[in-house]
Every structure is written in C-alpha cells, then in structure tokens.
Design a protein around this motif. Structure first.
Motif, short mmCIF file in Angstrom:
data_model
loop_
_atom_site.label_atom_id
_atom_site.label_comp_id
_atom_site.label_asym_id
_atom_site.label_seq_id
_atom_site.Cartn_x
_atom_site.Cartn_y
_atom_site.Cartn_z
N HIS A 110 30.09 20.85 -8.52
CA HIS A 110 28.95 21.60 -9.05
C HIS A 110 28.40 21.00 -10.35
CE1 HIS A 110 30.04 24.46 -5.96
NE2 HIS A 110 28.93 25.11 -6.19
N TYR A 115 22.74 20.02 -6.22
CA TYR A 115 21.63 20.04 -5.25
C TYR A 115 22.10 20.34 -3.83
CZ TYR A 115 23.55 15.37 -4.68
OH TYR A 115 24.42 14.33 -4.50
N ARG A 116 23.40 20.27 -3.61
CA ARG A 116 23.89 20.64 -2.27
C ARG A 116 23.71 22.13 -2.00
NH1 ARG A 116 29.70 17.41 -2.55
NH2 ARG A 116 28.83 15.31 -2.31
N TRP A 117 23.70 22.93 -3.06
CA TRP A 117 23.76 24.38 -2.89
C TRP A 117 22.59 25.15 -3.49
CZ3 TRP A 117 28.25 21.78 -4.98
CH2 TRP A 117 29.17 21.43 -3.99
N VAL A 118 21.69 24.44 -4.20
CA VAL A 118 20.42 25.04 -4.63
C VAL A 118 19.35 23.97 -4.49
CG1 VAL A 118 21.47 26.66 -6.29
CG2 VAL A 118 20.69 24.40 -7.08
N ASP A 119 18.09 24.36 -4.55
CA ASP A 119 17.02 23.37 -4.48
C ASP A 119 17.17 22.37 -5.62
OD1 ASP A 119 15.93 24.50 -2.23
OD2 ASP A 119 14.49 25.72 -3.34
N ALA A 120 16.99 21.11 -5.29
CA ALA A 120 17.22 20.04 -6.27
C ALA A 120 16.30 20.14 -7.48
CB ALA A 120 17.06 18.67 -5.60
N ASP A 122 15.35 22.95 -8.89
CA ASP A 122 15.59 24.20 -9.64
C ASP A 122 16.50 23.88 -10.82
OD1 ASP A 122 16.30 26.69 -10.61
OD2 ASP A 122 16.43 27.61 -8.63
N ALA A 125 18.97 26.58 -12.18
CA ALA A 125 20.14 26.85 -11.35
C ALA A 125 21.13 25.69 -11.41
CB ALA A 125 19.71 27.11 -9.90
N ALA A 128 22.88 26.10 -14.59
CA ALA A 128 23.81 27.24 -14.54
C ALA A 128 25.11 26.83 -13.87
CB ALA A 128 23.16 28.40 -13.78
N MET A 129 25.02 26.00 -12.84
CA MET A 129 26.23 25.51 -12.17
C MET A 129 27.03 24.61 -13.10
SD MET A 129 24.69 24.45 -8.47
CE MET A 129 24.65 25.59 -7.10
N LYS A 131 27.16 24.57 -16.24
CA LYS A 131 27.74 25.34 -17.34
C LYS A 131 29.09 25.95 -16.96
CE LYS A 131 26.63 29.55 -19.90
NZ LYS A 131 25.83 30.77 -19.68
N TRP B 117 30.74 29.95 -8.97
CA TRP B 117 30.19 28.67 -9.47
C TRP B 117 29.09 28.84 -10.52
CZ3 TRP B 117 30.54 29.37 -3.92
CH2 TRP B 117 31.73 28.87 -3.39
N VAL B 118 28.65 30.07 -10.76
CA VAL B 118 27.75 30.35 -11.89
C VAL B 118 28.18 31.68 -12.50
CG1 VAL B 118 25.76 29.11 -10.91
CG2 VAL B 118 26.03 31.57 -10.49
N ASP B 122 24.12 35.92 -13.87
CA ASP B 122 22.93 35.04 -13.82
C ASP B 122 22.24 35.27 -12.46
OD1 ASP B 122 21.05 33.02 -13.66
OD2 ASP B 122 22.33 31.54 -14.65
N ALA B 125 20.26 32.38 -10.76
CA ALA B 125 21.07 31.31 -10.17
C ALA B 125 21.76 31.80 -8.89
CB ALA B 125 22.11 30.81 -11.18
N ALA B 128 19.19 31.72 -6.31
CA ALA B 128 18.87 30.34 -5.92
C ALA B 128 19.88 29.81 -4.92
CB ALA B 128 18.83 29.45 -7.17
N LYS B 132 19.35 28.89 -0.54
CA LYS B 132 19.63 27.59 0.10
C LYS B 132 20.58 27.70 1.30
CE LYS B 132 19.99 22.80 -0.49
NZ LYS B 132 19.21 21.78 -1.21
#
Lengths: 208, 208
Positions: A110, A115-120, A122, A125, A128-129, A131, B117-118, B122, B125, B128, B132
């Motif tokens: 993460h 980008y595997r798990w949210v839009d690249a 964003d 987000a 946030a990952m 962090k 993972w966040v 949030d 996030a 988001a 996906k």
C-alpha cells in the motif's frame, strides 16, 4: 535448468536465496521494473500476472512465492528446507508463508502500489494508504515477534523456506518507516540471515 | 478430533468443504463477527490474528486457508485432493491458492475491510477503495477465466483443494458488483460445485 525471473529488491529474493540454499542448478533473468519490463508481451507470455517471481522449470512456469518455496524444498529434499514428512509441521511453515504473502506483503504494497486498490489519480486516497503503512506493517511484525518467530529460525531449531521469506520482507521495514529495533527477534534473525553464504550470494548476484 | 473455527460467508467455507470432501471426522465452532467474537480473548488465544479459519488439531492450531487445505489433502491422501507425489503439479495447485489468498481475497477485502489499510475514519479513502472493487476483483476473475481455470476443475480433470477455494471466493462476486456471467468457465464451475454433496453439506451446516 531452472530459471528465476526477478527484479531487485522484490519478494523474488526469497526464492533466489532458497535456490542457493538448495544447491540448485539455476540461472536468473532480471526484469527492470522502472522500464516496466514486467508488463511487456514477452514477459506476460511467461507470467500473465506481470509480477515476479516466476520460476521456469522443464515442466512449465511456477509463480507465487509460497508455491515456489515449497517446490524448491520438495525438489531438493537433501537440503532439508521443510519438514516434508510431517503434514502438521509443513502446514505450520506454510501458514507462516501464507501470512507473509497475504497480509505482510499486502500491507507493505500500500506504500508504492496503492493504485491496485484505488484509482491511480486519486492522490488523497493514495496518500491515505501510504500514511497507514508504518502502522499496518508494524502490527504485522509485532505479531511475528510475539507469536510466530520461534527462534533462532522461524520454525525453531531448523532453518527452512520461511526464513529467506521473512528476511526478504524484513529488508523493507526501513523503507516502510518501521524501526526494526522494536522487534529484537526479527532484528537478530535478519542479521544472522545476512551472514549466510547463500544470502550473500543471492544479494550479490541481484546487485551485480 | 479436528475442530474448524469459522464464520458464515467467510473464506473458512473452503476448508469446511475440504473437510467434508476428505471424509474427515471434525466438528465446527461458529464465530459471530457481528458480535466481534473473533476479537475476544478466548479466540485470540486460539488464533492471535483474530481471523478465520483456524483448525484445531491434536498437535496444535493451524491457520491460513492455503496451509489448511494442503494439510487436509496430505492428511487424507485417499480422498485424492491434491497431487501429493508430484512436486510440480502440487506447486501449480499451491500457486493458484496463493493467488486467491494474496490477490483475489485482498481485492475483495477492500470493500468491507478498508480500515486495514487506511484510517477507519477517513470516509473518502474508504469510499475510494470500495469504488475500485468491481474493477480489481473483475480483473482477477478475468485472469482466472483466461489463464488459470483449466476446466472442468481448476487443475483440469482432477478435483482438488483449489476447487472449494475458488468456489468460496466466487460466491462473493455478486456482492462485489461483478457479474459472473462475464466468466462462463467460472460460472459453470460454481454451478457444478454447488451440486456436490460435500458443498451442500458444508453450506447447510453453516446456515443451520
């Protein structure tokens, strides 16, 4: 001859070390992730997932670190890299490796692979990952330290295929913002691993 | 006697089905995730990860679906649930199960377990990640359909421990917003699995 497809600083190092420990006859093929070689058609024909490691054998391709590690242990029984005649002990070893691939590696990913798990695109987000990584990876290693690393090796007195895998993921702690000094057994394990000839040989080959 | 700790609609169903297929003598213990029973001290003493499945054996506890499935196959060889005498074929099977645990299950988990993972508060996030899931889970099953499911069973003509695991994760497609009709081989596999006596028995027991 076995052929290991890897990229430097990836989880493929675990399989690389295991091949060395086994005394296997093998060669390596380096993929340059910065040039996105793992996404080129030539490599996707080998591993459609576009990831490393992949191990080419005379019977076909193998992927996924836990599967490759068990394959090496079973193919080179004289190296005694797993308790092959004890289903329970083998399952304990496999449970450790499964935890590394499904939980520890995933927590780490993460940071740079959000980008595997949210839009690249964003950015919030993705941030946030990133962090959360020090916390989530830290919690994984806290569990390993308290509950899973028997010592001196992962499964106890016998060195096994989970040791190079733990070493490989422990190499990423600094980059993940986790101080390995919090985990004395993991730190001791990493240091003893780094002194093994097989580990030194695999790392030297990947850096060379 | 073996004792499987599970919660309904979780990945523990794969191990439950495998125990049935193996003809194992076992009992089950249901955990209520809504009551957070997996986080209570009694259960954390069994599985410090606070997850299911866990399989209690006379030698101790096993966790992680791929490890439990291989243990069942090795412990009940007459059930022929894995190619135990062929390291390459066994590794192919293990690679499939490892992909399910480390990639497919993980993609799915971003719908309801994003807090891993966040930061849990949030909301943007978390949303988001949920957004996906249809894409990431869909891409996983696209790869399974094109490259991995040999048919009629995952590994080909022989039913094996990867079949209940694929079936279990394919049960989640509707909830993940992925239309299984996109994947004819997966859909056919799910339907034939649902007709097996062992699958019906395991599901009935979990719903009962």
């Amino acid at each position: 001859m076995l052929k290991l497809f890897y990229s430097p600083n990836s989880c493929a190092l675990a399989s690389h070390i295991a091949l060395q420990e086994a005394g296997a006859d093998y060669e390596t093929v380096r993929l340059d992730f910065r040039a996105n070689e793992q996404r080129k058609p030539e490599y996707l024909a080998i591993n459609p997932k576009g990831r490393v490691p992949a191990l080419a054998t005379d019977r076909g391709i193998l992927t996924e670190t836990p599967a490759i590690l068990a394959y090496i242990a079973q193919s080179f029984p004289k190296a005694r890299l797993a308790p092959l005649d004890d289903a329970f002990a083998f399952a304990r070893l496999q449970a450790f490796n499964s935890y590394l691939c499904s939980t520890v590696h995933v927590a780490h990913a993460h940071r740079l692979r959000g980008y595997r798990w949210v839009d690249a695109d964003d950015a919030a987000a993705i941030a946030a990952m990133q962090k959360k990584v020090p916390q989530s990876v830290g919690e994984c290693f806290d569990l390993i330290e308290r509950e899973m690393l028997a010592g001196p090796w992962v499964m106890g007195s016998a060195y096994a295929i989970c040791d190079p895998y733990l070493f490989t993921l422990a190499q990423w702690l600094d980059g993940d913002g986790v101080d390995i000094a919090r985990f004395p057994k993991v730190a001791d394990h990493r240091q003893r691993m780094a002194e093994r000839p097989a580990v030194r040989a695999a790392i030297a080959a990947e850096l060379g």
